[in-house]
Design a protein around this motif. Structure first.
Motif, mmCIF file in Angstrom:
data_model
loop_
_atom_site.group_PDB
_atom_site.id
_atom_site.type_symbol
_atom_site.label_atom_id
_atom_site.label_comp_id
_atom_site.label_asym_id
_atom_site.label_seq_id
_atom_site.Cartn_x
_atom_site.Cartn_y
_atom_site.Cartn_z
ATOM 1 N N ILE A 87 60.333 8.376 56.123
ATOM 2 C CA ILE A 87 61.607 9.074 55.926
ATOM 3 C C ILE A 87 61.432 10.525 56.362
ATOM 4 O O ILE A 87 60.490 11.192 55.930
ATOM 5 C CB ILE A 87 62.035 9.023 54.447
ATOM 6 C CG1 ILE A 87 62.271 7.574 54.022
ATOM 7 C CG2 ILE A 87 63.286 9.855 54.221
ATOM 8 C CD1 ILE A 87 62.509 7.417 52.539
ATOM 9 N N ILE A 88 62.333 10.993 57.198
ATOM 10 C CA ILE A 88 62.292 12.386 57.645
ATOM 11 C C ILE A 88 62.958 13.229 56.558
ATOM 12 O O ILE A 88 64.099 12.971 56.183
ATOM 13 C CB ILE A 88 63.023 12.564 58.992
ATOM 14 C CG1 ILE A 88 62.481 11.592 60.036
ATOM 15 C CG2 ILE A 88 62.908 14.001 59.482
ATOM 16 C CD1 ILE A 88 60.997 11.658 60.259
ATOM 17 N N PRO A 89 62.249 14.232 56.042
ATOM 18 C CA PRO A 89 62.804 15.001 54.926
ATOM 19 C C PRO A 89 63.978 15.892 55.322
ATOM 20 O O PRO A 89 64.114 16.282 56.476
ATOM 21 C CB PRO A 89 61.615 15.842 54.451
ATOM 22 C CG PRO A 89 60.724 15.936 55.623
ATOM 23 C CD PRO A 89 60.910 14.684 56.409
ATOM 24 N N GLU A 90 64.793 16.202 54.336
ATOM 25 C CA GLU A 90 65.879 17.164 54.509
ATOM 26 C C GLU A 90 65.236 18.544 54.660
ATOM 27 O O GLU A 90 64.286 18.877 53.952
ATOM 28 C CB GLU A 90 66.774 17.129 53.275
ATOM 29 C CG GLU A 90 67.860 18.146 53.256
ATOM 30 C CD GLU A 90 68.591 18.172 51.926
ATOM 31 O OE1 GLU A 90 69.137 19.231 51.601
ATOM 32 O OE2 GLU A 90 68.598 17.148 51.228
ATOM 33 N N LEU A 91 65.757 19.348 55.573
ATOM 34 C CA LEU A 91 65.151 20.648 55.866
ATOM 35 C C LEU A 91 65.943 21.776 55.224
ATOM 36 O O LEU A 91 67.176 21.785 55.257
ATOM 37 C CB LEU A 91 65.088 20.859 57.382
ATOM 38 C CG LEU A 91 64.274 19.847 58.169
ATOM 39 C CD1 LEU A 91 64.442 20.087 59.652
ATOM 40 C CD2 LEU A 91 62.823 19.912 57.777
ATOM 41 N N ARG A 92 65.212 22.729 54.662
ATOM 42 C CA ARG A 92 65.807 23.946 54.120
ATOM 43 C C ARG A 92 65.023 25.119 54.670
ATOM 44 O O ARG A 92 63.792 25.123 54.625
ATOM 45 C CB ARG A 92 65.751 23.944 52.596
ATOM 46 C CG ARG A 92 66.592 22.847 51.999
ATOM 47 C CD ARG A 92 66.607 22.915 50.519
ATOM 48 N NE ARG A 92 67.408 21.813 49.987
ATOM 49 C CZ ARG A 92 67.361 21.423 48.743
ATOM 50 N NH1 ARG A 92 66.567 22.028 47.893
ATOM 51 N NH2 ARG A 92 68.106 20.423 48.344
ATOM 52 N N PHE A 93 65.744 26.108 55.198
ATOM 53 C CA PHE A 93 65.105 27.246 55.847
ATOM 54 C C PHE A 93 65.389 28.533 55.081
ATOM 55 O O PHE A 93 66.508 28.775 54.649
ATOM 56 C CB PHE A 93 65.603 27.386 57.290
ATOM 57 C CG PHE A 93 65.279 26.212 58.147
ATOM 58 C CD1 PHE A 93 63.990 26.026 58.622
ATOM 59 C CD2 PHE A 93 66.241 25.284 58.486
ATOM 60 C CE1 PHE A 93 63.671 24.942 59.407
ATOM 61 C CE2 PHE A 93 65.936 24.191 59.270
ATOM 62 C CZ PHE A 93 64.644 24.021 59.737
ATOM 63 N N PHE A 94 64.333 29.358 54.946
ATOM 64 C CA PHE A 94 64.445 30.654 54.304
ATOM 65 C C PHE A 94 63.668 31.675 55.112
ATOM 66 O O PHE A 94 62.690 31.332 55.778
ATOM 67 C CB PHE A 94 63.900 30.619 52.864
ATOM 68 C CG PHE A 94 64.668 29.714 51.960
ATOM 69 C CD1 PHE A 94 65.866 30.129 51.405
ATOM 70 C CD2 PHE A 94 64.197 28.441 51.671
ATOM 71 C CE1 PHE A 94 66.580 29.288 50.553
ATOM 72 C CE2 PHE A 94 64.898 27.601 50.837
ATOM 73 C CZ PHE A 94 66.099 28.015 50.274
ATOM 74 N N ILE A 95 64.085 32.931 55.026
ATOM 75 C CA ILE A 95 63.376 34.008 55.726
ATOM 76 C C ILE A 95 62.178 34.430 54.889
ATOM 77 O O ILE A 95 62.306 34.673 53.691
ATOM 78 C CB ILE A 95 64.312 35.207 55.967
ATOM 79 C CG1 ILE A 95 65.426 34.820 56.930
ATOM 80 C CG2 ILE A 95 63.526 36.394 56.514
ATOM 81 C CD1 ILE A 95 66.413 35.934 57.187
ATOM 82 N N ASP A 96 61.025 34.509 55.527
ATOM 83 C CA ASP A 96 59.818 35.009 54.875
ATOM 84 C C ASP A 96 59.715 36.489 55.209
ATOM 85 O O ASP A 96 59.374 36.860 56.328
ATOM 86 C CB ASP A 96 58.596 34.247 55.370
ATOM 87 C CG ASP A 96 57.320 34.665 54.679
ATOM 88 O OD1 ASP A 96 57.406 35.324 53.631
ATOM 89 O OD2 ASP A 96 56.236 34.328 55.180
ATOM 90 N N ASP A 97 60.017 37.328 54.236
ATOM 91 C CA ASP A 97 60.028 38.764 54.476
ATOM 92 C C ASP A 97 58.775 39.453 53.950
ATOM 93 O O ASP A 97 58.783 40.654 53.698
ATOM 94 C CB ASP A 97 61.279 39.401 53.879
ATOM 95 C CG ASP A 97 61.400 39.125 52.392
ATOM 96 O OD1 ASP A 97 60.592 38.355 51.861
ATOM 97 O OD2 ASP A 97 62.320 39.692 51.775
ATOM 98 N N SER A 98 57.697 38.742 53.813
ATOM 99 C CA SER A 98 56.471 39.335 53.275
ATOM 100 C C SER A 98 55.894 40.391 54.225
ATOM 101 O O SER A 98 55.346 41.397 53.774
ATOM 102 C CB SER A 98 55.431 38.254 52.986
ATOM 103 O OG SER A 98 55.108 37.549 54.158
ATOM 104 N N LEU A 99 56.027 40.197 55.535
ATOM 105 C CA LEU A 99 55.519 41.191 56.483
ATOM 106 C C LEU A 99 56.319 42.490 56.405
ATOM 107 O O LEU A 99 55.744 43.578 56.496
ATOM 108 C CB LEU A 99 55.539 40.636 57.907
ATOM 109 C CG LEU A 99 54.582 39.481 58.179
ATOM 110 C CD1 LEU A 99 54.777 38.971 59.601
ATOM 111 C CD2 LEU A 99 53.153 39.905 57.950
#
Length: 111
Positions: A87-99
């Motif tokens: 099963i291909i998982p549902e995708l959720r995207f977030f910005i990684d602002d650690s840099l």
């Protein structure tokens, strides 16, 4: 045991998503998107991907564009990993602002 499988699948998805974004951002000059970290739920149905976007000023615009094209990204991911995952998982995207946070701390320390 389950955590080991989750880590392997998360690394696989991180690698494949980074290749997808690399091929898509090649057409956009001056923009770089990298997948810094992925987490997958215990039932392997949801994948959370953290993206580092350069230049960071265009981060919101690019993340909104990625979220609108989420279905095509998931389809392309499915064609790449169809032999490894059922099963291909549902995708959720977030910005990684650690840099950006590290850069801000460095500026404060220099003052």
């Amino acid at each position: 045991m389950q955590e080991t499988r989750q880590n392997k699948i998360a690394r696989l998805l991180q690698k494949e998503l980074s290749l997808i974004f690399q091929s898509q951002t090649r057409m956009m000059r001056g923009v770089m998107v990298s997948v810094t970290r992925t987490k997958i739920s215990p039932d392997l149905s949801i994948c959370t991907a953290y993206l580092s976007i350069f230049p960071s000023e265009r981060g919101e615009e690019i993340i909104n564009n990625i979220k609108t094209n989420e279905k095509t990204i998931r389809y392309e991911l499915g064609t790449r990993v169809r032999n490894q995952l059922r099963i291909i998982p549902e995708l959720r995207f977030f910005i990684d602002d650690s840099l950006d946070y590290i850069e801000h701390i460095d500026e404060l320390l220099k003052k």
